[in-house]
Design an enzyme around this catalytic site. Structure first.
Site: not given
Ligand code: BMP
Length: 218
Positions: A57, A59, A63, A65, A169, A171
């Site tokens: 991940d 993200k 650009i 290249n 989900v 937290a």
């Molecule tokens: P948590 O269950 O602790 O909230 O973690 C969620 C994970 O998903 C984290 O790694 C966060 O960076 C990622 N994430 C997110 O929570 N929301 C998004 O829209 C995109 C994500 O990648």
């Protein structure tokens, strides 16, 4: 298939490896991102891949290249998939998908995000990115478990071709079975598992909740 991906956002190598091993029975993949890789190095990807497929991940949002150069490093490191942002446009996404297909790997595209600020860019941005990802031949989308109705809307647009993985989900307040019922294929769970006294029990409980369905009816 457990329908669950572990988001392993810890910063200690030993802890990461232990949690991944403990929960491997209940998760189909491990998502590794900046917190863990910046703390321990890119080599953690190959170490963790012993326990599950790895979704990197990063993200990716640059650009074409630069995206290409980043994705090459990610796949050389042993990742099975990479998460990229969609808002940088079709050419940037195409660069990622090209590299992924050279390596026989997958690309997931973020269409909109799960946190409160993510709601500032819903319609039509999420829909536009979802459509673009489908046209570009991405493997899947990242869509918010905190807004199952958005997952449903996106699923209606893209049909069954793309895999939807859904963070938020536990937290962040989302419920695993709700977003699976709304059309997600996998939930992504981080803190609710890796901060639990027993990550393994926490993962087992979420897997059971998914299995039971939204009203415990399955
Ligand atoms: P948590 O269950 O602790 O909230 O973690 C969620 C994970 O998903 C984290 O790694 C966060 O960076 C990622 N994430 C997110 O929570 N929301 C998004 O829209 C995109 C994500 O990648």
């Amino acid at each position: 298939k457990s329908c669950m991906i572990l988001a392993l956002d810890v910063s200690d190598r030993e802890e990461a490896l232990k949690i991944a091993e403990d929960v491997s029975e209940f998760v189909d993949a491990v998502k590794v991102g900046y917190p863990l890789v910046l703390a321990t190095g890119l080599g953690i990807i190959r170490e963790l891949s012993e326990f599950a497929p790895i979704i990197a991940d990063f993200k990716v949002a640059d650009i074409p290249n630069t995206n290409r150069l980043i994705c090459e490093q990610v796949f050389e490191a042993g990742a099975d998939a990479v998460i990229v942002q969609g808002f940088t446009g079709r050419d940037s996404l195409d660069a990622c998908i090209e590299v992924a297909s050279e390596y026989g790997k997958d690309v997931f595209v973020v269409s909109e995000m799960s946190h409160p600020g993510g709601a500032e860019f819903l319609q039509p941005v999420g829909e536009t990115i979802a459509r673009m990802a489908a046209q570009a031949g991405a493997f899947g989308l990242v869509a918010p478990a905190t807004r199952p109705e958005r997952v449903k809307a996106i699923r209606e647009i893209i049909g069954d071709k793309l895999t939807i993985i859904s963070p938020g989900v536990g937290a962040q307040g989302g419920k695993a079975s709700d977003v699976i019922a709304a059309g997600a294929d996998w939930v992504i769970v981080g803190r609710s598992i890796y901060r639990a006294d027993s990550p393994r029990e926490a993962a087992r409980e979420i897997a059971a909740e998914i299995e039971a369905g939204p009203n415990g009816e399955n």
